[in-house]
Write an enzyme that holds these catalytic residues in place. Structure first.
Site, PDB file in Angstrom:
ATOM      1  N   GLY A 215      53.757 -16.646  60.072  1.00 59.38           N
ATOM      2  CA  GLY A 215      52.571 -15.821  60.200  1.00 59.38           C
ATOM      3  C   GLY A 215      51.361 -16.434  59.531  1.00 59.38           C
ATOM      4  NE  ARG A 216      50.896 -13.662  54.333  1.00 65.31           N
ATOM      5  CZ  ARG A 216      51.154 -13.444  53.061  1.00 65.31           C
ATOM      6  NH1 ARG A 216      50.148 -13.226  52.206  1.00 65.31           N
ATOM      7  NH2 ARG A 216      52.396 -13.456  52.615  1.00 65.31           N
TER       8      ARG A 216
ATOM      9  CD  GLN B 261      55.226  -6.230  66.074  1.00 62.32           C
ATOM     10  OE1 GLN B 261      54.107  -5.993  65.640  1.00 62.32           O
ATOM     11  NE2 GLN B 261      56.181  -6.797  65.348  1.00 62.32           N
TER      12      GLN B 261
ATOM     13  N   PRO C 240      53.452 -11.833  65.019  1.00 63.75           N
ATOM     14  CG  PRO C 240      54.307  -9.662  65.164  1.00 63.75           C
ATOM     15  CD  PRO C 240      54.734 -11.098  64.999  1.00 63.75           C
ATOM     16  CG  MET C 241      49.871 -12.540  61.813  1.00 66.99           C
ATOM     17  SD  MET C 241      49.354 -14.108  61.064  1.00 66.99           S
ATOM     18  CE  MET C 241      49.429 -15.188  62.519  1.00 66.99           C
TER      19      MET C 241
ATOM     20  CE  LYS D 193      57.586  -9.894  61.670  1.00 63.03           C
ATOM     21  NZ  LYS D 193      57.115  -9.309  60.402  1.00 63.03           N
TER      22      LYS D 193
ATOM     23  CB  CYS E 137      53.375  -2.163  60.460  1.00 59.29           C
ATOM     24  SG  CYS E 137      51.620  -2.092  60.001  1.00 59.29           S
TER      25      CYS E 137
ATOM     26  CG  ASP F 252      56.785 -15.851  50.454  1.00 62.00           C
ATOM     27  OD1 ASP F 252      55.747 -15.260  50.805  1.00 62.00           O
ATOM     28  OD2 ASP F 252      57.402 -15.562  49.407  1.00 62.00           O
TER      29      ASP F 252
END
Length: 326
Positions: A225-226, A71, A17-18, A140, A101, A203
């Site tokens: 994610g990223r 989420q 989730p982003m 998470k 978060c 990472d």
């Protein structure tokens, strides 16, 4: 294949989730490219329980992206339980509780990573949601609030004891935000401490990183994610590597067509007025590492609609194709 509480995923590569990224258009794109599970943006439990229209829109979904994890974030057991019911009624296949978060406006309410210092509150939240949630429940977490207060193993055990079906571990401390190094050793420690599936996160920027995380930590799944923003092909590439094939790389035409399709999905979801502005930020990621990307980025403010985007894309990718042909 990965099984979480009775929901079988086709593969263990999961989209994280982003905020501002994992809306319906993005989820559809990564699902088509191989993601085993997609996740909504972080959704406020209070907003959802109170029926806020803007918050409800985060639950917009279509069958093509299934299974879908929603989420939720919040600090009150009752509000989190009610939000989970609303999300399930709207079509959520899994519920994920955000306990990692690090953003101040979230943590100052006692939500997100602030929960990591309070195992009792974690227990209350998980139990409350578990009592009303008929679908698989995950949480998470992070390594802890700060290095002086590691909490991942303890919190993971609490989450398991209170009935959750899996735990997702991002092995950075909240005080690190997204800087520094993700300590994958913490993922392995959690995996050794609980019996429920453990999903690693942090990472993973290339498909090879995803396979290396599973090998080094013995985790059951990997959340990306990223590394998927600008490279949504990473999920299919992880599948290729896992099955012994060279990872597929999109050529220039495929990359261009993907971007245009992403824009069309955005336009259908948010309208022609907002879509160009949302697309501009994504284009910075999609063209990162390509030749002459600085020239392209200087022109993205010209994008007003699909026609102007297509014209700019034809110009830029045409240049790249000409150079590659010489």
């Amino acid at each position: 294949m990965l099984n979480i509480g009775g929901v079988s995923l086709q593969n263990p590569w999961i989209m994280a989730p982003m905020a501002g990224i994992t809306n319906l258009p993005f989820r559809l794109m990564v699902k088509r490219l191989g993601a085993g599970l997609v996740t909504t943006e972080m959704v406020s439990a209070i907003g959802l329980g109170q029926g806020h229209g803007k918050t409800r829109r985060y639950l917009q979904s279509v069958d093509e992206e299934k299974p879908l994890s929603v989420q939720l974030f919040g600090s009150g057991p009752e509000s989190m339980a009610r939000a989970a019911q609303v999300a399930v009624e709207a079509g959520a296949d899994l519920i994920d509780l955000n306990m990692g978060c690090p953003v101040r406006k979230v943590a100052k309410t006692g939500s997100g990573a602030a929960l990591l210092d309070h195992p009792g509150r974690v227990a209350s939240l998980v139990k409350a949601v578990r009592m009303v949630c008929p679908v698989p429940l995950t949480a998470k977490i992070r390594a802890g609030w700060c290095p002086e207060r590691p909490a991942a193993v303890e919190i993971a055990r609490v989450i398991e004891d209170c009935g959750a079906d899996a735990v997702i571990v991002h092995p950075r401390y909240a005080t690190q935000r997204y800087s520094g190094h993700a300590d994958w050793g913490i993922i392995r420690e959690v995996k050794e401490a609980v019996r429920i599936p453990v999903v690693g996160n942090g990472d993973v920027f290339q498909a090879v990183d995803a396979l290396r995380m599973r090998r080094e930590t013995v985790c059951d799944g990997v959340m990306i994610g990223r590394g998927a923003v600008g490279n949504p092909w990473i999920f299919g590439q992880a599948i290729d590597l896992d099955e012994g094939r060279p990872p597929w790389e999109p050529d220039l035409d495929e990359r261009r067509d993907h971007i245009l399709e992403h824009y069309r999905l955005l336009r259908d979801a948010v309208g022609e007025h907002r879509a160009p502005y949302m697309m501009r930020g994504l284009l910075l990621r999609y063209t990162k590492g390509l030749r002459h990307s600085h020239r392209f980025r200087d022109k993205i403010t010209r994008i007003k609609n699909e026609d102007t985007l297509r014209s700019l894309m034809d110009e830029y990718f045409g240049l790249l194709k000409e150079e590659s042909a010489t």
